[in-house]
Design a protein around this motif. Structure first.
Motif, PDB file in Angstrom:
ATOM      1  N   PHE A   1      -8.669  -2.195  22.288  1.00 31.89           N
ATOM      2  CA  PHE A   1      -8.273  -1.203  23.275  1.00 31.89           C
ATOM      3  C   PHE A   1      -9.331  -1.196  24.377  1.00 31.89           C
ATOM      4  CE2 PHE A   1      -6.634   0.235  19.224  1.00 31.89           C
ATOM      5  CZ  PHE A   1      -5.405   0.798  19.509  1.00 31.89           C
ATOM      6  N   ARG A   2      -8.942  -0.894  25.582  1.00 33.15           N
ATOM      7  CA  ARG A   2      -9.890  -0.586  26.664  1.00 33.15           C
ATOM      8  C   ARG A   2      -9.673   0.873  27.000  1.00 33.15           C
ATOM      9  NH1 ARG A   2      -9.445  -5.986  30.357  1.00 33.15           N
ATOM     10  NH2 ARG A   2     -10.897  -7.219  29.115  1.00 33.15           N
ATOM     11  N   ILE A   3     -10.767   1.641  26.882  1.00 33.01           N
ATOM     12  CA  ILE A   3     -10.608   3.088  27.027  1.00 33.01           C
ATOM     13  C   ILE A   3     -11.743   3.696  27.835  1.00 33.01           C
ATOM     14  CG2 ILE A   3      -9.240   3.391  24.933  1.00 33.01           C
ATOM     15  CD1 ILE A   3     -11.764   4.136  23.455  1.00 33.01           C
ATOM     16  N   GLY A   4     -11.467   4.854  28.382  1.00 31.28           N
ATOM     17  CA  GLY A   4     -12.484   5.656  29.042  1.00 31.28           C
ATOM     18  C   GLY A   4     -12.751   5.257  30.480  1.00 31.28           C
ATOM     19  N   ASP A   5     -13.725   5.938  31.052  1.00 35.62           N
ATOM     20  CA  ASP A   5     -14.068   5.780  32.457  1.00 35.62           C
ATOM     21  C   ASP A   5     -14.558   4.387  32.807  1.00 35.62           C
ATOM     22  OD1 ASP A   5     -13.568   8.550  33.206  1.00 35.62           O
ATOM     23  OD2 ASP A   5     -15.312   9.003  31.950  1.00 35.62           O
ATOM     24  N   HIS A   6     -15.131   3.684  31.841  1.00 29.78           N
ATOM     25  CA  HIS A   6     -15.676   2.347  32.086  1.00 29.78           C
ATOM     26  C   HIS A   6     -14.866   1.253  31.383  1.00 29.78           C
ATOM     27  CE1 HIS A   6     -19.100   4.159  34.041  1.00 29.78           C
ATOM     28  NE2 HIS A   6     -19.234   4.955  33.001  1.00 29.78           N
ATOM     29  N   GLN A   7     -13.698   1.652  30.840  1.00 30.31           N
ATOM     30  CA  GLN A   7     -12.835   0.704  30.118  1.00 30.31           C
ATOM     31  C   GLN A   7     -13.611  -0.030  29.024  1.00 30.31           C
ATOM     32  OE1 GLN A   7      -9.092   0.240  30.864  1.00 30.31           O
ATOM     33  NE2 GLN A   7      -9.962   2.271  31.013  1.00 30.31           N
ATOM     34  N   THR A   8     -14.424   0.727  28.294  1.00 32.44           N
ATOM     35  CA  THR A   8     -15.173   0.178  27.161  1.00 32.44           C
ATOM     36  C   THR A   8     -14.185  -0.309  26.107  1.00 32.44           C
ATOM     37  OG1 THR A   8     -16.961   1.719  27.614  1.00 32.44           O
ATOM     38  CG2 THR A   8     -16.941   0.707  25.430  1.00 32.44           C
ATOM     39  N   GLU A   9     -14.511  -1.424  25.485  1.00 33.39           N
ATOM     40  CA  GLU A   9     -13.621  -2.007  24.497  1.00 33.39           C
ATOM     41  C   GLU A   9     -13.906  -1.440  23.106  1.00 33.39           C
ATOM     42  OE1 GLU A   9     -14.438  -6.150  25.081  1.00 33.39           O
ATOM     43  OE2 GLU A   9     -13.221  -6.212  26.897  1.00 33.39           O
ATOM     44  N   LEU A  10     -12.839  -1.026  22.441  1.00 35.88           N
ATOM     45  CA  LEU A  10     -12.887  -0.603  21.046  1.00 35.88           C
ATOM     46  C   LEU A  10     -12.094  -1.628  20.259  1.00 35.88           C
ATOM     47  CD1 LEU A  10     -13.435   1.348  18.691  1.00 35.88           C
ATOM     48  CD2 LEU A  10     -11.391   2.599  19.379  1.00 35.88           C
ATOM     49  N   GLY A  11     -12.788  -2.385  19.418  1.00 31.91           N
ATOM     50  CA  GLY A  11     -12.138  -3.425  18.628  1.00 31.91           C
ATOM     51  C   GLY A  11     -11.941  -2.984  17.199  1.00 31.91           C
ATOM     52  N   LEU A  12     -10.772  -3.245  16.663  1.00 27.84           N
ATOM     53  CA  LEU A  12     -10.450  -2.971  15.265  1.00 27.84           C
ATOM     54  C   LEU A  12     -10.286  -4.308  14.568  1.00 27.84           C
ATOM     55  CD1 LEU A  12      -7.750  -0.204  15.812  1.00 27.84           C
ATOM     56  CD2 LEU A  12     -10.208   0.114  15.386  1.00 27.84           C
ATOM     57  N   ILE A  13     -11.088  -4.544  13.541  1.00 25.21           N
ATOM     58  CA  ILE A  13     -11.131  -5.841  12.879  1.00 25.21           C
ATOM     59  C   ILE A  13     -10.775  -5.688  11.402  1.00 25.21           C
ATOM     60  CG2 ILE A  13     -12.587  -7.830  12.313  1.00 25.21           C
ATOM     61  CD1 ILE A  13     -14.380  -7.023  14.679  1.00 25.21           C
ATOM     62  N   ASP A  14      -9.931  -6.582  10.927  1.00 29.17           N
ATOM     63  CA  ASP A  14      -9.615  -6.635   9.504  1.00 29.17           C
ATOM     64  C   ASP A  14     -10.929  -6.815   8.735  1.00 29.17           C
ATOM     65  OD1 ASP A  14      -8.962  -7.729   6.871  1.00 29.17           O
ATOM     66  OD2 ASP A  14      -6.934  -7.997   7.656  1.00 29.17           O
ATOM     67  N   ARG A  15     -11.152  -5.958   7.752  1.00 27.32           N
ATOM     68  CA  ARG A  15     -12.418  -5.967   7.011  1.00 27.32           C
ATOM     69  C   ARG A  15     -12.712  -7.321   6.341  1.00 27.32           C
ATOM     70  NH1 ARG A  15     -15.266  -1.596   6.277  1.00 27.32           N
ATOM     71  NH2 ARG A  15     -13.475  -0.193   6.324  1.00 27.32           N
ATOM     72  N   ARG A  16     -11.697  -8.139   6.139  1.00 28.87           N
ATOM     73  CA  ARG A  16     -11.934  -9.476   5.570  1.00 28.87           C
ATOM     74  C   ARG A  16     -12.855 -10.313   6.458  1.00 28.87           C
ATOM     75  NH1 ARG A  16      -6.151 -11.864   4.963  1.00 28.87           N
ATOM     76  NH2 ARG A  16      -5.951 -10.690   6.873  1.00 28.87           N
ATOM     77  N   TYR A  17     -12.948  -9.956   7.728  1.00 31.16           N
ATOM     78  CA  TYR A  17     -13.767 -10.709   8.680  1.00 31.16           C
ATOM     79  C   TYR A  17     -15.088 -10.000   9.001  1.00 31.16           C
ATOM     80  CZ  TYR A  17      -9.353 -13.107   9.152  1.00 31.16           C
ATOM     81  OH  TYR A  17      -8.209 -13.803   8.886  1.00 31.16           O
ATOM     82  N   ALA A  18     -15.438  -8.997   8.217  1.00 30.98           N
ATOM     83  CA  ALA A  18     -16.691  -8.256   8.432  1.00 30.98           C
ATOM     84  C   ALA A  18     -17.886  -9.150   8.112  1.00 30.98           C
ATOM     85  CB  ALA A  18     -16.714  -7.007   7.552  1.00 30.98           C
ATOM     86  N   PRO A  19     -19.013  -8.894   8.755  1.00 32.14           N
ATOM     87  CA  PRO A  19     -20.218  -9.663   8.444  1.00 32.14           C
ATOM     88  C   PRO A  19     -20.628  -9.461   6.985  1.00 32.14           C
ATOM     89  CG  PRO A  19     -20.574  -8.260  10.364  1.00 32.14           C
ATOM     90  CD  PRO A  19     -19.250  -7.899   9.795  1.00 32.14           C
TER      91      PRO A  19
ATOM     92  N   TYR B   1     -14.162  -1.669  11.448  1.00 31.14           N
ATOM     93  CA  TYR B   1     -13.503  -2.495  10.445  1.00 31.14           C
ATOM     94  C   TYR B   1     -12.539  -1.639   9.628  1.00 31.14           C
ATOM     95  CZ  TYR B   1     -16.895  -5.937  11.809  1.00 31.14           C
ATOM     96  OH  TYR B   1     -17.622  -6.816  12.553  1.00 31.14           O
ATOM     97  N   ALA B   2     -11.450  -2.249   9.194  1.00 34.60           N
ATOM     98  CA  ALA B   2     -10.449  -1.530   8.404  1.00 34.60           C
ATOM     99  C   ALA B   2      -9.809  -2.469   7.403  1.00 34.60           C
ATOM    100  CB  ALA B   2      -9.384  -0.937   9.317  1.00 34.60           C
ATOM    101  N   ASP B   3      -9.585  -1.963   6.178  1.00 31.13           N
ATOM    102  CA  ASP B   3      -8.851  -2.738   5.182  1.00 31.13           C
ATOM    103  C   ASP B   3      -7.405  -2.944   5.626  1.00 31.13           C
ATOM    104  OD1 ASP B   3     -10.967  -3.082   3.355  1.00 31.13           O
ATOM    105  OD2 ASP B   3     -10.624  -1.075   2.530  1.00 31.13           O
ATOM    106  N   ASP B   4      -6.846  -1.941   6.285  1.00 33.16           N
ATOM    107  CA  ASP B   4      -5.475  -2.012   6.802  1.00 33.16           C
ATOM    108  C   ASP B   4      -5.552  -1.912   8.322  1.00 33.16           C
ATOM    109  OD1 ASP B   4      -2.830  -1.657   7.580  1.00 33.16           O
ATOM    110  OD2 ASP B   4      -2.364  -0.268   5.949  1.00 33.16           O
TER     111      ASP B   4
END
Length: 136
Positions: A46-64, A11-14
């Motif tokens: 992003f899909r990254i690495g040997d297994h194309q693992t997903e790295l998601g960046l979410i606007d902190r307004r949508y955090a649990p 999560y990120a504010d920006d």
């Protein structure tokens, strides 16, 4: 049962700045964007690495609800071939130390940082990971 990581969310504010930072770190642009309120982007993936693992960046307004503002909790460690070199690069890019580089023996080395957006990013050299890929 658990079969492997599908997505790790940070999560990120920006979220725009986070996207730019991770694109520079990873050397790729996100493959997916999710819309937010008012025509903004709330999610980059992003899909990254040997297994194309997903790295998601979410606007902190949508955090649990109740998500702590301070770094903490579980640390996911991404395999890297050079922990020291990767750690140095992360620190040079503005990440802050979280756990020091630690050698455990038997081919395991870890470290972690807090990215500029408050997320803990773990890195690890892991012999088992390489064995599973058949690269050892």
């Amino acid at each position: 049962m658990l079969r492997g990581l599908a997505t790790i969310n940070f999560y990120a504010d920006d979220v725009e700045a986070a996207k730019d930072w991770y694109a520079e770190l990873l050397g790729v642009e996100p493959y997916f964007e999710g819309p937010g309120e008012g025509g903004t982007t709330a999610y980059y993936e992003f899909r990254i690495g040997d297994h194309q693992t997903e790295l998601g960046l979410i606007d902190r307004r949508y955090a649990p609800p109740g998500l702590p503002a301070a770094p903490g909790g579980a640390i996911g460690h991404w395999h890297v071939d050079d922990v020291r070199g990767t750690l140095d690069r992360l620190l040079a890019m503005g990440a802050a130390p979280y756990t020091p580089l630690t050698e455990y023996g038997s081919g395991f080395v870890t470290a972690s940082v807090t990215d500029p957006f408050g997320n803990v990013l773990g890195i690890m050299y892991n012999e088992h990971y390489l064995e599973m890929l058949g690269l050892r």
